[in-house]
Design a protein around this motif. Sequence first.
Motif, PDB file in Angstrom:
ATOM      1  N   ASP A   1       0.864  -1.179   0.000  1.00 33.66           N
ATOM      2  CA  ASP A   1       0.000   0.000   0.000  1.00 33.66           C
ATOM      3  C   ASP A   1       0.906   1.235   0.000  1.00 33.66           C
ATOM      4  N   GLU A   2       1.033   1.868  -1.158  1.00 28.51           N
ATOM      5  CA  GLU A   2       1.942   3.019  -1.312  1.00 28.51           C
ATOM      6  C   GLU A   2       1.566   4.161  -0.370  1.00 28.51           C
ATOM      7  N   GLU A   3       0.287   4.364  -0.166  1.00 29.63           N
ATOM      8  CA  GLU A   3      -0.161   5.480   0.673  1.00 29.63           C
ATOM      9  C   GLU A   3       0.192   5.263   2.142  1.00 29.63           C
ATOM     10  N   LYS A   4       0.039   4.025   2.606  1.00 25.96           N
ATOM     11  CA  LYS A   4       0.309   3.725   4.021  1.00 25.96           C
ATOM     12  C   LYS A   4       1.763   3.308   4.275  1.00 25.96           C
TER      13      LYS A   4
END
Length: 152
Positions: free
Chosen positions: A109-112
């Motif tokens: 998960d790039e965002e997290k």
Amino acid sequence: MAIEVGTKAPDFELKNQHGELVTLSQFRGEKAVVLLFYPFAFTGVCTGELCALRDELPKFVNDDVQLLAVSNDSPFSLRVFAEQEGLEYPMLSDFWPHGEASRAYGVFDEEKGCAVRGTFVIDKEGVVRWSVVNGLPDARDLNEYVKALDAL
């Protein structure tokens, strides 16, 4: 998007909680692998899942199967976590390059900045035979892993 069932599992080289290098390919021809990605050590759902595996360990670490648990924590954090929770199976660090193995399996998960809950059952030839990917808050059902292993 997670890699698909029927594809060759990407190899990796990651350090375990003792600083030893572990590769997926070292089990090829010898053992099926349950490859479990989880977000972070010391968190509620992750600790619950990993301790449930510990409690059922003979199903996941034996002459035919090897469990490999992968997170984006450092090997040092994983060592303390493993000691604290009595986890004796390989806890692999996908810390640096950050998330490289998780990305190869399509579960980063790039965002997290961490892996989501992805599990892949890989046969002795290195082919993904079963997988499940859950969101960060959703625990997985270990009985599904057992069914997938029985089907190999």
